[in-house]
Design an enzyme around this catalytic site. Sequence first.
Site, PDB file in Angstrom:
ATOM      1  N   HIS A   1      -7.900  24.356 -71.665  1.00 51.50           N
ATOM      2  CA  HIS A   1      -9.054  24.299 -72.564  1.00 51.50           C
ATOM      3  C   HIS A   1     -10.147  25.256 -72.098  1.00 51.50           C
ATOM      4  O   HIS A   1      -9.954  26.036 -71.155  1.00 51.50           O
ATOM      5  CB  HIS A   1      -9.556  22.862 -72.746  1.00 51.50           C
ATOM      6  CG  HIS A   1     -10.035  22.196 -71.496  1.00 51.50           C
ATOM      7  ND1 HIS A   1     -11.054  22.693 -70.725  1.00 51.50           N
ATOM      8  CD2 HIS A   1      -9.626  21.051 -70.871  1.00 51.50           C
ATOM      9  CE1 HIS A   1     -11.268  21.904 -69.706  1.00 51.50           C
ATOM     10  NE2 HIS A   1     -10.399  20.894 -69.746  1.00 51.50           N
TER      11      HIS A   1
ATOM     12  N   HIS B   1     -10.982  25.568 -68.272  1.00 51.62           N
ATOM     13  CA  HIS B   1     -10.013  26.347 -67.492  1.00 51.62           C
ATOM     14  C   HIS B   1     -10.196  27.836 -67.776  1.00 51.62           C
ATOM     15  O   HIS B   1     -10.111  28.673 -66.883  1.00 51.62           O
ATOM     16  CB  HIS B   1      -8.569  25.967 -67.865  1.00 51.62           C
ATOM     17  CG  HIS B   1      -8.269  24.506 -67.739  1.00 51.62           C
ATOM     18  ND1 HIS B   1      -7.819  23.744 -68.786  1.00 51.62           N
ATOM     19  CD2 HIS B   1      -8.379  23.667 -66.692  1.00 51.62           C
ATOM     20  CE1 HIS B   1      -7.653  22.498 -68.380  1.00 51.62           C
ATOM     21  NE2 HIS B   1      -7.985  22.429 -67.108  1.00 51.62           N
TER      22      HIS B   1
ATOM     23  N   CYS C   1      -7.116   5.528 -57.259  1.00 52.14           N
ATOM     24  CA  CYS C   1      -7.327   5.923 -58.662  1.00 52.14           C
ATOM     25  C   CYS C   1      -6.277   6.963 -59.025  1.00 52.14           C
ATOM     26  O   CYS C   1      -6.220   8.033 -58.403  1.00 52.14           O
ATOM     27  CB  CYS C   1      -8.729   6.503 -58.860  1.00 52.14           C
ATOM     28  SG  CYS C   1      -8.899   7.272 -60.494  1.00 52.14           S
TER      29      CYS C   1
ATOM     30  N   CYS D   1      -7.684  10.425 -60.185  1.00 47.89           N
ATOM     31  CA  CYS D   1      -8.132  11.341 -59.123  1.00 47.89           C
ATOM     32  C   CYS D   1      -7.024  11.617 -58.116  1.00 47.89           C
ATOM     33  O   CYS D   1      -7.178  12.492 -57.261  1.00 47.89           O
ATOM     34  CB  CYS D   1      -9.310  10.755 -58.356  1.00 47.89           C
ATOM     35  SG  CYS D   1     -10.727  10.389 -59.356  1.00 47.89           S
TER      36      CYS D   1
ATOM     37  N   CYS E   1     -13.920   3.554 -60.392  1.00 48.47           N
ATOM     38  CA  CYS E   1     -13.864   4.942 -59.930  1.00 48.47           C
ATOM     39  C   CYS E   1     -15.069   5.693 -60.506  1.00 48.47           C
ATOM     40  O   CYS E   1     -15.300   5.645 -61.717  1.00 48.47           O
ATOM     41  CB  CYS E   1     -12.563   5.585 -60.422  1.00 48.47           C
ATOM     42  SG  CYS E   1     -12.659   7.392 -60.430  1.00 48.47           S
TER      43      CYS E   1
ATOM     44  N   HIS F   1     -13.707   8.374 -63.251  1.00 47.49           N
ATOM     45  CA  HIS F   1     -12.986   7.949 -64.453  1.00 47.49           C
ATOM     46  C   HIS F   1     -13.482   6.636 -65.054  1.00 47.49           C
ATOM     47  O   HIS F   1     -13.053   6.257 -66.134  1.00 47.49           O
ATOM     48  CB  HIS F   1     -11.484   7.842 -64.150  1.00 47.49           C
ATOM     49  CG  HIS F   1     -10.853   9.166 -63.844  1.00 47.49           C
ATOM     50  ND1 HIS F   1     -10.798   9.691 -62.573  1.00 47.49           N
ATOM     51  CD2 HIS F   1     -10.310  10.094 -64.659  1.00 47.49           C
ATOM     52  CE1 HIS F   1     -10.219  10.873 -62.613  1.00 47.49           C
ATOM     53  NE2 HIS F   1      -9.920  11.152 -63.861  1.00 47.49           N
TER      54      HIS F   1
ATOM     55  N   LYS G   1     -19.017  16.149 -71.174  1.00 47.29           N
ATOM     56  CA  LYS G   1     -17.885  16.896 -70.647  1.00 47.29           C
ATOM     57  C   LYS G   1     -16.752  16.787 -71.663  1.00 47.29           C
ATOM     58  O   LYS G   1     -16.600  15.770 -72.326  1.00 47.29           O
ATOM     59  CB  LYS G   1     -17.458  16.284 -69.302  1.00 47.29           C
ATOM     60  CG  LYS G   1     -16.606  17.252 -68.522  1.00 47.29           C
ATOM     61  CD  LYS G   1     -16.255  16.783 -67.154  1.00 47.29           C
ATOM     62  CE  LYS G   1     -15.282  17.803 -66.576  1.00 47.29           C
ATOM     63  NZ  LYS G   1     -14.174  17.215 -65.870  1.00 47.29           N
TER      64      LYS G   1
ATOM     65  N   LYS H   1     -10.261  14.629 -74.133  1.00 48.41           N
ATOM     66  CA  LYS H   1      -9.385  14.427 -75.285  1.00 48.41           C
ATOM     67  C   LYS H   1      -9.858  13.235 -76.110  1.00 48.41           C
ATOM     68  O   LYS H   1      -9.911  13.287 -77.330  1.00 48.41           O
ATOM     69  CB  LYS H   1      -7.972  14.145 -74.761  1.00 48.41           C
ATOM     70  CG  LYS H   1      -6.958  15.170 -75.156  1.00 48.41           C
ATOM     71  CD  LYS H   1      -5.625  14.610 -74.814  1.00 48.41           C
ATOM     72  CE  LYS H   1      -4.561  15.657 -74.732  1.00 48.41           C
ATOM     73  NZ  LYS H   1      -3.357  15.151 -74.096  1.00 48.41           N
TER      74      LYS H   1
HETATM   75  O1  ME8 Z   1      -8.558  19.655 -60.423  1.00 49.56           O
HETATM   76  N1  ME8 Z   1     -16.274  23.190 -67.390  1.00 49.56           N
HETATM   77  O2  ME8 Z   1      -7.010  20.651 -61.798  1.00 49.56           O
HETATM   78  P1  ME8 Z   1      -7.726  20.532 -63.228  1.00 49.56           P
HETATM   79  C1  ME8 Z   1     -15.984  24.139 -66.502  1.00 49.56           C
HETATM   80  N2  ME8 Z   1      -5.203  20.539 -59.911  1.00 49.56           N
HETATM   81  N3  ME8 Z   1     -14.815  24.187 -65.827  1.00 49.56           N
HETATM   82  C2  ME8 Z   1     -13.910  23.251 -66.066  1.00 49.56           C
HETATM   83  C3  ME8 Z   1     -14.151  22.218 -66.993  1.00 49.56           C
HETATM   84  C4  ME8 Z   1     -15.410  22.219 -67.675  1.00 49.56           C
HETATM   85  N4  ME8 Z   1     -15.742  21.323 -68.589  1.00 49.56           N
HETATM   86  N5  ME8 Z   1     -13.066  21.438 -67.033  1.00 49.56           N
HETATM   87  C5  ME8 Z   1     -12.159  21.970 -66.160  1.00 49.56           C
HETATM   88  C6  ME8 Z   1      -7.464  20.161 -60.612  1.00 49.56           C
HETATM   89  N6  ME8 Z   1     -12.663  23.057 -65.567  1.00 49.56           N
HETATM   90  C7  ME8 Z   1      -6.518  20.391 -59.464  1.00 49.56           C
HETATM   91  C8  ME8 Z   1      -6.990  21.591 -58.703  1.00 49.56           C
HETATM   92  S1  ME8 Z   1      -6.785  23.359 -56.707  1.00 49.56           S
HETATM   93  C9  ME8 Z   1      -6.014  23.417 -55.257  1.00 49.56           C
HETATM   94  C10 ME8 Z   1      -6.193  21.908 -57.465  1.00 49.56           C
HETATM   95  C11 ME8 Z   1     -11.971  23.926 -64.607  1.00 49.56           C
HETATM   96  O3  ME8 Z   1      -6.694  20.922 -64.221  1.00 49.56           O
HETATM   97  C12 ME8 Z   1     -12.743  24.016 -63.297  1.00 49.56           C
HETATM   98  O4  ME8 Z   1     -12.325  25.153 -62.621  1.00 49.56           O
HETATM   99  O5  ME8 Z   1      -8.379  19.214 -63.375  1.00 49.56           O
HETATM  100  C13 ME8 Z   1     -12.270  22.785 -62.582  1.00 49.56           C
HETATM  101  O6  ME8 Z   1     -12.548  22.812 -61.206  1.00 49.56           O
HETATM  102  C14 ME8 Z   1     -10.803  22.843 -62.893  1.00 49.56           C
HETATM  103  O7  ME8 Z   1     -10.742  23.320 -64.257  1.00 49.56           O
HETATM  104  C15 ME8 Z   1     -10.099  21.514 -62.748  1.00 49.56           C
HETATM  105  O8  ME8 Z   1      -8.792  21.692 -63.206  1.00 49.56           O
END
Ligand code: ME8
Length: 674
Positions: free
Chosen positions: A19, A22, A127, A130, A144, A147, A296, A299
């Site tokens: 989204h 990312h 959790c 997380c 949590c 969440h 934030k 879904k």
């Molecule tokens: O945490 N605004 O993966 P994740 C800005 N797999 N950036 C955002 C965002 C938002 N609303 N939502 C998501 C994980 N992001 C782990 C990471 S790393 C070794 C493991 C971006 O799919 C932002 O970079 O939940 C956030 O830190 C990341 O997506 C979390 O991605």
Amino acid sequence: MSSSYYITTPIYYVNARPHLGHAYTTIVADSLRRFHELLGQRTWFVTGTDEHGDKIVQAAEAAGVTPQAFVDGVSGQFRALWPKLGIRHDHFVRTTDAAHKAVVQAFLGRVHAAGDIYFGEFGGHYCTGCERFYTEKELEDGLCPQHKTKPEFIRERNYFFRMSKYLPWLADHIRKHPDFIRPERYRNEVLAMIESGGLEDLCISRPKSRLEWGIELPFDRDYVCYVWFDALLNYISALGWPDGEGYDAFWPGEHLVAKDILKPHAVFWPTMLKAAGLPVYRHLNVHGYWLVRETKMSKSLGNVVDPLAVAERYGLDAFRYFFLRDMQFGADASFSEEALIARINADLANDLGNLFSRVLSMAAKYVDSRVPDVALDGANLSEDDKVLLELAESAVRNYVQLFDNVRFSQALDALWELVRALNKYVDVQAPWALFKAGNMDRLTVVLRLMLECMRKVAVWLWPVMPGTAAAMLEQLGQPLPASERFGSAPAPERAEALRWDELTPGAALAPSSNLFPRLEAPAEQKEQGEDRAAGKGKAGREKAGQGKSGRENNAGKACAASPETPGEASFADFQKIDLRVGTIVAAEKHPDADKLLCFQVDLGEEAPRQILSGIAEHFTPEELVGRQVCVVANLAPRKIRGRVSQGMILTAEHEGGLSLLAPGGLVPGGSRIS
Ligand code: ME8
């Protein structure tokens, strides 16, 4: 400055489709990598997907497929998206890759052998969202904190990493390296976290009896590795640690994450590296959240924004620019199409697009679309030119410094100082007047200077808007090399910032430019805009005077000051009004307003202007094409029924109806009326 630069994004969970959030992190990483490439560094950029853990198993179950089939599918969606957003990563890492698994096991073996992993019993609140245990103290009302769900209390025997042993070292390292974690607010947060004493050793295993979807511990086959311990290691597995060439060339690198995953990156990861005897990363760059309607994205709230749809609708580079310009790095920002459109219109269509369109059209008219062959040395530069050059140099220097410190919004603003100064310089130097006076010596200096400055803008925008920068350079007769990489040509930042004679004399310029057409505001904004344009209410009038260029400002004031019955105007007042002769080159009825005609009027400028006039009851569009008219040329642009009008056609009202004011005989378009 180090000769190499390595940047990573988080590896994203594959339990949800990519989204806007990312896309933001990955676009910023791409921009950073391009920026460092421009500085002449050797760069490496890694992104990827995080594919182990409970969440994935649950998502796969819900989809009715095996975990492997599930992760292959979603990981593929991430991988396919990035090139469509102009992202050029060097490596896409997956935690289910055999090479990654081998690195995790080697790393675990090393830390275990060093005595920093032990076996013990542990009870905690787990959790699933997380993928971690919480202590009683960390829960909020038993829930949590992320969440807002009730975690499950689990007691089991597990392996632990002696993280607490390294916390005093970590606090010391953070204190000694002020930009290790940046911006500062997150550095302070991490120091407070460590100083609170709430951090303990880290549970790094899950019994296979509970979870099988993970990497087996090399020293106990009944356990798999905790997903975070596994995931963080992607940053070095992607470089082929321990003895890969990439590791030697690029580690230590830097990371880009949002605030949600501050703790694993700021506490777990550096202590893991320290325990294994590896150098820690250079910087952890932490940004805030993109919020949609102040919350934030999620879904369940139905406010998840698809980045590709936005990029396709508004243009990829405009979207990338908006991302970097509208978020103050570190703080949350709100995403809305209104904000995006406002930013595109103000910065890209008005400031940047207009600059290219004006200057290239003038070059077409006055110098046959060729880069003027004139040296920009002290002798032929006026005071204004020198001021412009100084401003350009400092704008670029500030841009480089701010960008390097991940202050993207301020960096772009610094570069825009130059863009705005160039627009002003055109107004003041008035190349059309120099041409008319036959002063070609001065005209060629003015044009060459502007073209060189525009090249600077294009080059430094390349990290943010690669496609547009390439188009701008092409329009300036300096197409990028086919590889579309600056890295091969060493461009040390100071030399780049200070060189001014880069264009090739005689090179062909584009005869015109339309980089960013203005966008329509969404429906609800249109109404407000029309009210403003019609001057309804105080706010509307004040707004009309807030144009960016001096020209708009003056016109705005003139507009706001116009009373019902004109009083006496001073000569100075009258001089503010720029009256010109224009030739109507096209005319049509306004699609949504019976009384309005829309004209394209040639005022001797680079391109005809659109001017709207409420005279449809008196004239048909066809009868006016080719006619000359008198125009107020410096009226602030107004939006009328969804279309922008850039001036006013003067008419005389009389008993017989309405007449257009016109010169007595045919004169060149743009002739001044005084
Ligand atoms: O945490 N605004 O993966 P994740 C800005 N797999 N950036 C955002 C965002 C938002 N609303 N939502 C998501 C994980 N992001 C782990 C990471 S790393 C070794 C493991 C971006 O799919 C932002 O970079 O939940 C956030 O830190 C990341 O997506 C979390 O991605």
